[in-house]
Design an enzyme around this catalytic site. Structure first.
Site, PDB file in Angstrom:
ATOM      1  N   ASN A   9       0.867  -1.176   0.000  1.00  0.00           N
ATOM      2  CA  ASN A   9       0.000   0.000   0.000  1.00  0.00           C
ATOM      3  C   ASN A   9       0.905   1.228   0.000  1.00  0.00           C
ATOM      4  O   ASN A   9       1.518   1.537   1.013  1.00  0.00           O
ATOM      5  CB  ASN A   9      -0.889  -0.051   1.256  1.00  0.00           C
ATOM      6  CG  ASN A   9      -1.715   1.199   1.439  1.00  0.00           C
ATOM      7  OD1 ASN A   9      -1.810   2.036   0.536  1.00  0.00           O
ATOM      8  ND2 ASN A   9      -2.315   1.336   2.615  1.00  0.00           N
ATOM      9  N   LYS A  11       0.104   4.269  -0.220  1.00  0.00           N
ATOM     10  CA  LYS A  11      -0.542   5.445   0.409  1.00  0.00           C
ATOM     11  C   LYS A  11      -0.325   6.688  -0.458  1.00  0.00           C
ATOM     12  O   LYS A  11      -0.241   6.570  -1.682  1.00  0.00           O
ATOM     13  CB  LYS A  11      -0.020   5.624   1.832  1.00  0.00           C
ATOM     14  CG  LYS A  11      -0.122   4.320   2.638  1.00  0.00           C
ATOM     15  CD  LYS A  11       0.089   4.470   4.108  1.00  0.00           C
ATOM     16  CE  LYS A  11      -0.080   3.114   4.782  1.00  0.00           C
ATOM     17  NZ  LYS A  11       0.047   3.172   6.222  1.00  0.00           N
ATOM     18  N   HIS A  97      -9.297   0.798   5.075  1.00  0.00           N
ATOM     19  CA  HIS A  97      -8.022   1.053   5.740  1.00  0.00           C
ATOM     20  C   HIS A  97      -8.242   1.996   6.928  1.00  0.00           C
ATOM     21  O   HIS A  97      -9.060   2.908   6.857  1.00  0.00           O
ATOM     22  CB  HIS A  97      -7.013   1.654   4.755  1.00  0.00           C
ATOM     23  CG  HIS A  97      -5.638   1.680   5.315  1.00  0.00           C
ATOM     24  ND1 HIS A  97      -5.219   2.633   6.208  1.00  0.00           N
ATOM     25  CD2 HIS A  97      -4.587   0.828   5.169  1.00  0.00           C
ATOM     26  CE1 HIS A  97      -3.970   2.382   6.570  1.00  0.00           C
ATOM     27  NE2 HIS A  97      -3.566   1.288   5.949  1.00  0.00           N
ATOM     28  N   GLU A  99      -6.675   4.426   7.986  1.00  0.00           N
ATOM     29  CA  GLU A  99      -6.506   5.861   7.695  1.00  0.00           C
ATOM     30  C   GLU A  99      -7.760   6.427   7.031  1.00  0.00           C
ATOM     31  O   GLU A  99      -8.110   7.586   7.241  1.00  0.00           O
ATOM     32  CB  GLU A  99      -5.251   6.068   6.824  1.00  0.00           C
ATOM     33  CG  GLU A  99      -3.983   5.895   7.657  1.00  0.00           C
ATOM     34  CD  GLU A  99      -2.789   5.330   6.903  1.00  0.00           C
ATOM     35  OE1 GLU A  99      -2.753   5.397   5.666  1.00  0.00           O
ATOM     36  OE2 GLU A  99      -1.880   4.796   7.578  1.00  0.00           O
ATOM     37  N   GLU A 169      -5.202  -5.187  10.614  1.00  0.00           N
ATOM     38  CA  GLU A 169      -4.173  -4.184  10.831  1.00  0.00           C
ATOM     39  C   GLU A 169      -4.433  -3.458  12.149  1.00  0.00           C
ATOM     40  O   GLU A 169      -5.212  -2.493  12.192  1.00  0.00           O
ATOM     41  CB  GLU A 169      -4.184  -3.167   9.689  1.00  0.00           C
ATOM     42  CG  GLU A 169      -3.903  -3.782   8.346  1.00  0.00           C
ATOM     43  CD  GLU A 169      -3.348  -2.753   7.368  1.00  0.00           C
ATOM     44  OE1 GLU A 169      -2.218  -2.941   6.913  1.00  0.00           O
ATOM     45  OE2 GLU A 169      -4.039  -1.753   7.109  1.00  0.00           O
ATOM     46  N   GLY A 175       2.631   2.058  10.851  1.00  0.00           N
ATOM     47  CA  GLY A 175       3.573   3.167  10.706  1.00  0.00           C
ATOM     48  C   GLY A 175       4.273   3.558  11.995  1.00  0.00           C
ATOM     49  O   GLY A 175       4.928   4.593  12.066  1.00  0.00           O
ATOM     50  N   SER A 215       3.646  -2.321  10.319  1.00  0.00           N
ATOM     51  CA  SER A 215       5.100  -2.357  10.528  1.00  0.00           C
ATOM     52  C   SER A 215       5.737  -3.698  10.178  1.00  0.00           C
ATOM     53  O   SER A 215       6.666  -4.148  10.861  1.00  0.00           O
ATOM     54  CB  SER A 215       5.452  -1.944  11.959  1.00  0.00           C
ATOM     55  OG  SER A 215       5.028  -0.613  12.202  1.00  0.00           O
TER      56      SER A 215
HETATM   57  P1  PGA Z   1       3.028   0.136   7.681  1.00  0.00           P
HETATM   58  O1  PGA Z   1       1.553   0.330   7.062  1.00  0.00           O
HETATM   59  O2  PGA Z   1       3.595  -1.112   7.071  1.00  0.00           O
HETATM   60  O3  PGA Z   1       3.780   1.377   7.270  1.00  0.00           O
HETATM   61  O4  PGA Z   1       2.865   0.027   9.158  1.00  0.00           O
HETATM   62  C1  PGA Z   1       0.695  -0.758   6.887  1.00  0.00           C
HETATM   63  C2  PGA Z   1      -0.609  -0.291   6.304  1.00  0.00           C
HETATM   64  O5  PGA Z   1      -1.063   0.797   6.658  1.00  0.00           O
HETATM   65  O6  PGA Z   1      -1.220  -0.985   5.452  1.00  0.00           O
END
Ligand code: PGA
Length: 252
Positions: A9, A11, A97, A99, A169, A175, A215
């Site tokens: 992803n 983003k 997601h 976010e 997740e 992140g 992560s």
């Molecule tokens: P990350 O993000 O690997 O940077 O923690 C995962 C995601 O948001 O799908």
């Protein structure tokens, strides 16, 4: 047999030239490697979907959108529909997601409509969900995840799950550099599979791929992916570097 999947992803990262470059690097690495059936997906921003779809066309790498509107067309300024995605060669969409939920107010009810629209357009869905830190600290993580899944997906027929991949997740791990331990991931994935099985039966539950996200890095991917109910990962930060992303793909 359910599939192993590693999805990147991107983003809101990578302009056009960076997107094409990264897509080509991933294609090259996937072509060279002898992957044991692992499916590789990359999800650039809307504006770069067409170019990345072209760059990956004759490869085993699939392209996904990061979001989608549930209506087909009309006065929805700034939105993109399933038909539009398909017209540029995109057949998979990430929905739910954290976010999108946190910064753009997406609710379970809205996500149920998006899932319906994607499936009605014969798209595949990577459906994300996960608890925030306070839920985990108060031991409500299973309840929260169960309700996210039920509210957005349990109106579906069993056959719909052939086109759905789940992505657990935990929000506290996205992140942040803090990963769920492989045991925490396995416990939750087993719980998710049981939740599916209680509603749709073992045959359906056993066939759904459940990805872990939060992560995942080259250093921890192998251990997380070794767990029986973890069928791959949804990768954010580490998907922006072809070497790191590929090391994670190769962790199976
Ligand atoms: P990350 O993000 O690997 O940077 O923690 C995962 C995601 O948001 O799908």
């Amino acid at each position: 047999m359910r599939k192993n999947i590693v999805a990147g992803n991107w983003k809101m990262n990578n302009d056009l030239s960076a997107s094409k470059k990264l897509a080509k690097q991933v294609v090259k690495k996937v072509k060279k490697a002898k992957l044991k059936g692992t499916k590789v997906i990359i999800a650039p921003t809307f504006v770069n979907l067409e170019s990345v779809a072209k760059a990956t066309k004759k490869s085993k790498v699939s392209v996904a959108a990061q979001n989608m509107h549930f209506e087909e067309s009309g006065a929805f300024t700034g939105e993109v529909s399933a038909k539009m995605l398909k017209s540029v060669g995109v057949k998979t969409v990430i929905l739910g997601h954290s976010e999108r939920r946190e910064y753009f107010g997406e609710t379970d009810e809205l996500l149920a409509k998006k899932v319906d629209a994607a499936l009605a357009n014969k798209m595949k869905v990577i459906f994300c969900f996960g608890e925030v830190l306070a839920d985990r600290k108060s031991n409500k993580h299973e309840k929260v995840v169960e309700s996210q899944i039920k509210n957005a997906l349990f109106h579906l027929e069993a056959s719909a799950f052939q086109n759905i991949v789940l992505a657990y997740e935990p929000v506290w791990a996205i992140g942040t550099g803090e990963t769920a331990s492989p045991e925490q991931a396995q416990d939750m994935h087993a719980f998710i599979r049981k939740t599916l099985s209680d509603k749709y039966g073992n045959d359906v539950a056993d066939e759904v791929s459940i990805l872990y996200g939060g992560s995942v890095k080259p250093a921890n991917a192998e251990e997380i992916f070794s767990k029986p109910d973890v069928d791959g990962g949804l990768i954010g930060g580490a998907a922006l570097n072809a070497d790191d992303f590929f090391a994670i793909v190769n962790a199976f």
